[in-house]
Design a protein around this motif. Sequence first.
Motif, mmCIF file in Angstrom:
data_model
loop_
_atom_site.group_PDB
_atom_site.id
_atom_site.type_symbol
_atom_site.label_atom_id
_atom_site.label_comp_id
_atom_site.label_asym_id
_atom_site.label_seq_id
_atom_site.Cartn_x
_atom_site.Cartn_y
_atom_site.Cartn_z
ATOM 1 N N VAL A 122 41.570 32.843 38.237
ATOM 2 C CA VAL A 122 40.370 32.432 37.504
ATOM 3 C C VAL A 122 39.923 31.037 37.947
ATOM 4 C CG1 VAL A 122 40.979 33.818 35.496
ATOM 5 C CG2 VAL A 122 41.715 31.425 35.597
ATOM 6 N N SER A 174 32.809 36.020 44.455
ATOM 7 C CA SER A 174 33.605 36.988 43.720
ATOM 8 C C SER A 174 33.199 38.399 44.141
ATOM 9 C CB SER A 174 33.387 36.816 42.210
ATOM 10 O OG SER A 174 34.269 37.632 41.464
ATOM 11 N N ASN A 215 43.354 38.319 40.775
ATOM 12 C CA ASN A 215 42.977 38.099 39.380
ATOM 13 C C ASN A 215 42.988 36.623 38.976
ATOM 14 O OD1 ASN A 215 42.494 40.822 38.680
ATOM 15 N ND2 ASN A 215 44.691 41.177 38.470
ATOM 16 N N ASP A 224 47.008 39.401 43.602
ATOM 17 C CA ASP A 224 46.298 40.555 43.065
ATOM 18 C C ASP A 224 44.802 40.309 42.884
ATOM 19 O OD1 ASP A 224 46.237 38.860 40.887
ATOM 20 O OD2 ASP A 224 47.510 40.097 39.604
ATOM 21 N N THR A 279 45.609 34.227 43.895
ATOM 22 C CA THR A 279 46.702 35.106 43.489
ATOM 23 C C THR A 279 46.735 36.317 44.405
ATOM 24 O OG1 THR A 279 45.335 36.354 41.930
ATOM 25 C CG2 THR A 279 46.478 34.416 41.065
ATOM 26 N N THR A 312 34.134 34.544 30.650
ATOM 27 C CA THR A 312 34.132 35.806 31.390
ATOM 28 C C THR A 312 32.845 36.015 32.178
ATOM 29 O OG1 THR A 312 33.341 36.925 29.377
ATOM 30 C CG2 THR A 312 35.718 36.941 29.801
ATOM 31 N N LYS A 354 36.784 40.196 40.693
ATOM 32 C CA LYS A 354 38.035 40.045 41.451
ATOM 33 C C LYS A 354 37.816 39.006 42.548
ATOM 34 C CE LYS A 354 41.133 42.914 41.722
ATOM 35 N NZ LYS A 354 42.518 43.042 41.257
ATOM 36 N N TRP A 355 38.896 38.364 42.946
ATOM 37 C CA TRP A 355 38.877 37.391 44.032
ATOM 38 C C TRP A 355 37.849 36.278 43.763
ATOM 39 C CZ3 TRP A 355 43.151 38.479 46.384
ATOM 40 C CH2 TRP A 355 43.543 39.813 46.519
ATOM 41 N N ASN A 377 34.345 34.350 35.188
ATOM 42 C CA ASN A 377 35.593 34.999 35.610
ATOM 43 C C ASN A 377 35.568 36.499 35.311
ATOM 44 O OD1 ASN A 377 37.055 32.696 36.605
ATOM 45 N ND2 ASN A 377 37.256 31.998 34.476
#
Length: 287
Positions: A166, A209, A164, A162, A160, A185, A191-192, A188
């Motif tokens: 997953v 990440s 964000n 931005d 994406t 989580t 970011k990235w 995930n």
Amino acid sequence: MKHIYVVLVILMWVLALISKSYGQETLPVLKGPYMGQTPPGSIAEPFAPGIISKSGWQLEGVFAPGMKEFYYTSNRDSATVTGYRMENNIWQKYIEFARNGEIVFSPDGNLMYMAKGYKERIGDGWSERKSLGAMIDRKDWHIMRLSASSKGTYVFDEATKDGNGVLRYARLIDGKREEPKPLGTQINGGKWTAHPFIAADESYLIWDSELEGGYGGSDLYISYRQQDGSWGPAINMGEAINSDKDDFFASVTPDGKYILFNRVIDDNGDIDIYWLDAQIIESLKVK
């Protein structure tokens, strides 16, 4: 006539220079396992320096199951996959094609996954790229990498703008593919988040990440399957593999001995392929 002769002489001179230049680019004779390279230790180092890892953009290095084929991507402007094969103990280039998704192999080596698609092994070659079907091949998902376990579980990312996106997984239950679901989580949480690699036996998951407390840019993380079937916390794989720049796209060689991954090596965005001993996977699990 004299003019034509002069042009021909100049042309022959240019061709000779080109031929000489190509000759200088010819690969040295590469014999034995791992593209003829001396295996690394516990600290990451460039893979095949000056041969595969050199100036420019070389990434996504993977060995196929059986360890007799190696593939990597080069050319920033027109991403190209080059494949080498070991025959009679000598490695030779045998295939080249435009990249359409990052390559990961099925554990049995019969499928070459390429994001939303795949190729099937046919004799000594590969089929045309085929779609993984409507459940995966969705227009609203920009998948970069899809990895699969021996059980047929898919784990894949989502690019994406931005950062964000997953990681999602989709199990194969009684021969039927379940709808993809986001991982928790603990996976995930940054970011990235991208480029997952799931172990064939699903005992661990590696991805990259940006998380607080990292070494710089994207780092490589690992999570281990817990006794209750859940995934454990994200563990930074440490300074032996992560640098102050982006480290990403890890895979474990099919023989389980080494990890290959990408590293941005300068401020121009040049990328090399690195590798290190996969013993780090067991060491981090103990900790």
